[in-house]
Structure formats: structure tokens, C-alpha cells
Design a protein around this motif. Structure first.
Motif, PDB file in Angstrom:
ATOM      1  N   THR A   1       0.919  -1.355  -0.082  1.00  0.00           N
ATOM      2  CA  THR A   1       0.092  -0.098  -0.439  1.00  0.00           C
ATOM      3  C   THR A   1       1.605   1.136  -0.073  1.00  0.00           C
TER       4      THR A   1
ATOM      5  N   VAL B   1      -0.057   3.570  -3.203  1.00  0.00           N
ATOM      6  CA  VAL B   1      -0.663   5.038  -3.005  1.00  0.00           C
ATOM      7  C   VAL B   1       0.308   5.908  -3.285  1.00  0.00           C
TER       8      VAL B   1
ATOM      9  N   LEU C   1      -9.291   2.882   0.829  1.00  0.00           N
ATOM     10  CA  LEU C   1      -8.781   3.279   0.021  1.00  0.00           C
ATOM     11  C   LEU C   1      -8.943   1.896  -1.453  1.00  0.00           C
TER      12      LEU C   1
ATOM     13  N   PHE D   1      -7.393  10.731  -0.988  1.00  0.00           N
ATOM     14  CA  PHE D   1      -6.115  10.274  -0.785  1.00  0.00           C
ATOM     15  C   PHE D   1      -5.459  10.326   0.264  1.00  0.00           C
TER      16      PHE D   1
ATOM     17  N   THR E   1      -4.895   8.427   4.341  1.00  0.00           N
ATOM     18  CA  THR E   1      -4.182   7.663   4.329  1.00  0.00           C
ATOM     19  C   THR E   1      -2.974   8.729   5.641  1.00  0.00           C
TER      20      THR E   1
END
Length: 464
Positions: free
Chosen positions: A55, A59, A118, A140, A144
Motif C-alpha cells: 500500500t 499510494v 483506499l 487519499f 492515508t
């Protein structure tokens, strides 16, 4: 389901055992054999760590795909920095006040929910791309940040658990084993992310992380109850202030934090990877995964050959030397980028578009960075656990997590800004020299009240 508490073997004396005398070279598996609880926690963390590192890479690729900006990628860490600092300090305090198992379960559930968010956001962006558009980047950043906050609280609590389920003479070996789990996650996770993003896409990459997370949660769920030892206290500013006051009286632990902040601020090249894959080295997501995995290979190799850690007592010297080596490999990374920028190359997606001499040399640099950082981490973490009393470990682990996760966020901002203003070569080349110089001064100049330097620290007589 409630498990009965285990007696805290961490009160066992630091008596030497027979293993160091055998001059072991490979990693010592004694912690896994000593405690099934630690083994379950370690195995679950290793599996879920693969997904977490997938991830991290995904990302960065997702945001670079939306914005085509290294600075925007760096903002992932910058925006999360202040919430992570608060979460680390407050989460460490929670670990010292409440049952550590319950704190781990609660924070893990929040992190799990963030991963599912996500998945949804990435799928939304994939749908919009069919019409030539992209999802906004700000959701996002929010998700995050939430994930980072929950992971920070979990990390602070997990670090304070180890000394409750293992005797003290196995702490450095358990830390080395954790390095194997981290190294394996950093090796497999980014490489797998690169392949998955290039084949099935970003939404499925995030979804696989959500599945792998269940293994880590199972290891946490099977922990015994880990209530606070001694008299009960109320969570609040008073308890938090006590932790800060203890840190103020602990020059060795304080210095271990400080030198790591220096290394992570000036020697953090990961924010440059998407741009390197797209504009200089080529390969796109495959190059990002390969470079990230190369750093993990260094971590993994050091951990696999960590047998001698039980014989090393001058932890201050070991930390200072490891970070100096880290600075040297950071310089090498910058030099390779500068040299590659002079050579004409047409970077494209896939392995066919890779400028291989640059990728190989950058990979060697990343292996050196990963290995030297792991040496430093083993002795820094051991110092914190051995030199601090149990009722302070959660708060100190909170500060430790703030440093090891917050420092790279500052480094991402530093790297993103300098790369945008000057060039991709500038952050590592300048930063590597800064690391070597600053650390050399700090470990020699700063002294404790009794006149001892950080370099004088001896693990046989741990003093915070």
C-alpha cells in the motif's frame, strides 16, 4: 475472547547465556521458541507487513498518476506528520495506562477500515479514468493520514508488548527477528505492488492488502491480556508529561532518537522513486518496486546474519557507525542520479525501457541504506526496551514510532521540495554529507550529567 495474563518475564536479569559463546552467525530463533505468543505476533505481523508495504508503494503511484508531481507524493507524509506525532505520544500513553491488547485491537480495526477506504477511492479513480478524468487527491490524503495515525498507535503499543512476553536477554534477538519480518515485507511488498499495479491495477493492489491484514489481526487477537503493572492511573496530560520528563532525564535514549531523525530527514530517497521510474531510469512502477525491494534486501540480509548482536555491548558506537554508513550510501545514491542525468536515455514503461546501469547502482545503494538502517534499528530499539521501566515503555515507544515514521515524512517533504526546485540528484547528495557531519558532531559533543558520551553506552549496564 479474553486471555489470562502472562507473567512478565522481562524482570529477569540480564545474565549472559550460552548462545553468544558459540559465536552464532545466523539469526537466533530463540525468541520464537521461547514464546508462542511472540511467535504468533511475529508471524502475523510479517504477513500483514507485506500488504502494508504494498500500500505504501501503491499510494505513491496512485497520487503520482493523478498529479504527476513528486511534491504531491511527498505531501502524503507531510500532511500526516502532525497527526502522527500526536498519535504516537498519545498512543504510547494509552499503552502505559490501558490493557495493551485492547489498544492494539482498537487501533488495528481503524487501520483496517482505512485500507478498505483506499480500495473504494482507487476504484472510483479507475472509473473516472475511462472518461479521461481523475478523482481528487485530497480524499487519499485524508485516508492515508488516518491509516498512518492508527498504525502509529499500533506500533507504539506493539513495541511495548515485546518485553512483557520475552525475557530481557532475548530482546536484541527479537528485535533482529523483527528486522527479518520488516525486511521480508519491504522486499516482497513493493516488488509485488509493482507487478500488481502493472497487471491488475491499483484497486486490486489495495484489496490484497486488506486480505493480508487479517493475519496480523489474528496474531493480535490471540495475545494474552496485558494490563498495566502496578497502581492504576488515569489517562491524561499528567501521564504524558511524566513520559516527557523521563525522556528529558534519559540522554542515551534521547540521542538515539535524535540521530535517527537526522538520518531519516536527509537520507530518505523513496519520494524520488516515481519520478525516477517515469523520467530518468524508466520502468515506471516496476522500477519503483525494484528500488524499494532493494532496500529491503539489505534489511533482510543484515537480519539473517544478526547472530553476533548478542555479543555487541557498545550499542552507542554501533548506532553511530551504522548511521555514518547510511549517510555514505545516501551520497552514492545522489551521485548515481547525477551521472544518469548526463547520459541520454529514452525512459519508457516496462523492463525494456529501463536504463539498467543506473538501476543496478541505485539498487546497490538502496541495499546499503537498508542494511545500515537495520543495524541502527536493532540497537536503538534494544536500548529503549532494556533501559526503560515497563510503565514507561509505551510512552517511549510512542516517541520512537514518531521518530521512525515521522522522520521519513519530514524527509519526504525535504526530498520533494529539493527535487522540484533543484533536481532529483540534490536531496540525496546533499543529505548524505549532512548526515555524516551532523551525527559525527552530535555523538561526540553531547554528554550526560555524569560526563559520559553516547558512545560510552554499555548494554551490560543499561542506563537511559
Amino acid at each position: 475472547m479474553t486471555h489470562p495474563p502472562e507473567p512478565p518475564p522481562a524482570s529477569a536479569p540480564l545474565a549472559p547465556d550460552a548462545e553468544p559463546a558459540r559465536r552464532r552467525t545466523l539469526v537466533d530463533l530463540a525468541p520464537l521458541k521461547e514464546s508462542r505468543t511472540f511467535a504468533r505476533l511475529w508471524i502475523g505481523g510479517a504477513i500483514s507487513g507485506v500488504g502494508a508495504q504494498m500500500t505504501v508503494v501503491a499510494v505513491g503511484l496512485q497520487i503520482y498518476e493523478i498529479t504527476e508531481s513528486s511534491l504531491a507524493v511527498g505531501l502524503v507524509g507531510g500532511i500526516a506528520l502532525l497527526p502522527m506525532i500526536i498519535a504516537g505520544l498519545w498512543g504510547g500513553m494509552l499503552a502505559d495506562v490501558f490493557d495493551r491488547r485492547r489498544v492494539l485491537i482498537s487501533s488495528s480495526l481503524v487501520a483496517w477500515a482505512a485500507v478498505f477506504a483506499l480500495v473504494a477511492l482507487s476504484a472510483w479513480d479507475a472509473v473516472l479514468q475511462r472518461d479521461g478524468a481523475h478523482a481528487p487527491v485530497w480524499p487519499f490524503y485524508i485516508v492515508t493520514t488516518l491509516n498512518a495515525v492508527a498504525a502509529t498507535i499500533s506500533g507504539a503499543t506493539r513495541g511495548s508488548v515485546v518485553a512483557r512476553i520475552l525475557p530481557q536477554h532475548l530482546i536484541s534477538r527479537a528485535t533482529a527477528l523483527n528486522g527479518i519480518a520488516i525486511g521480508a515485507a519491504l522486499t516482497v511488498g513493493p516488488a509485488l505492488a509493482g507487478v500488481l499495479v502493472a497487471t491488475v491495477g491499483l484497486p486490486w493492489t489495495f484489496a490484497i492488502d486488506a486480505v493480508l491484514f487479517s493475519a496480523g489481526f489474528l496474531g493480535i487477537w490471540m495475545l494474552p491480556a496485558l494490563p498495566r503493572l502496578g497502581h492504576q492511573v488515569q489517562a491524561g496530560w499528567k501521564v504524558l508529561r511524566e513520559g516527557m520528563e523521563f525522556l528529558g532525564r534519559s540522554p542515551n535514549i534521547r540521542m538515539s532518537f535524535l540521530v535517527d531523525i537526522v538520518a531519516m530527514t536527509f537520507g530518505r530517497p523513496l519520494v524520488l522513486f516515481p519520478a525516477l521510474g517515469a523520467t530518468l531510469v524508466g520502468g515506471g512502477a516496476l522500477t519503483v518496486g525494484a528500488l524499494t525491494a532493494a532496500g529491503a534486501v539489505g534489511t533482510l540480509v543484515v537480519s539473517l546474519f544478526s547472530g553476533p548482536v548478542g555479543r555487541v555491548h557498545r550499542h552507542g558506537v554501533a548506532i553511530a557507525r551504522a548511521i555514518t554508513v547510511y549517510g555514505a550510501f545516501t551520497v552514492m545514491f545522489g551521485v548515481v542520479i547525477l551521472a544518469a542525468s548526463i547520459v541520454e536515455h529514452d525512459p519508457t514503461e516496462g523492463w525494456a525501457g529501463v536504463y539498467w546501469p543506473a538501476l543496478v547502482l541505485l539498487g546497490i545503494s538502496m541495499m546499503g541504506l537498508g542494511g545500515s538502517d537495520e543495524v541502527s534499528a536493532i540497537f536503538r530499539q534494544t536500548m529503549i526496551i532494556q533501559a526503560a521501566p515497563d510503565d514507561m515503555r509505551g510512552r517511549l515507544q510512542g516517541v520512537f514510532i514518531v521518530v521512525v515514521t515521522g522522520g521519513p515524512r519530514i524527509g519526504d517533504l525535504y526530498g520533494g521540495i529539493l527535487a522540484t526546485v533543484v533536481g532529483l540528484w540534490c536531496p540525496p547528495l546533499l543529505g548524505g554529507f549532512a548526515i555524516m557531519g551532523i551525527v559525527a558532531v552530535l555523538v561526540r559533543v553531547r554528554r550526560s550529567r555524569n560526563g559520559e558520551r553516547f558512545l560510552d553506552y554499555d548494554a551490560r549496564h543499561p542506563v537511559a
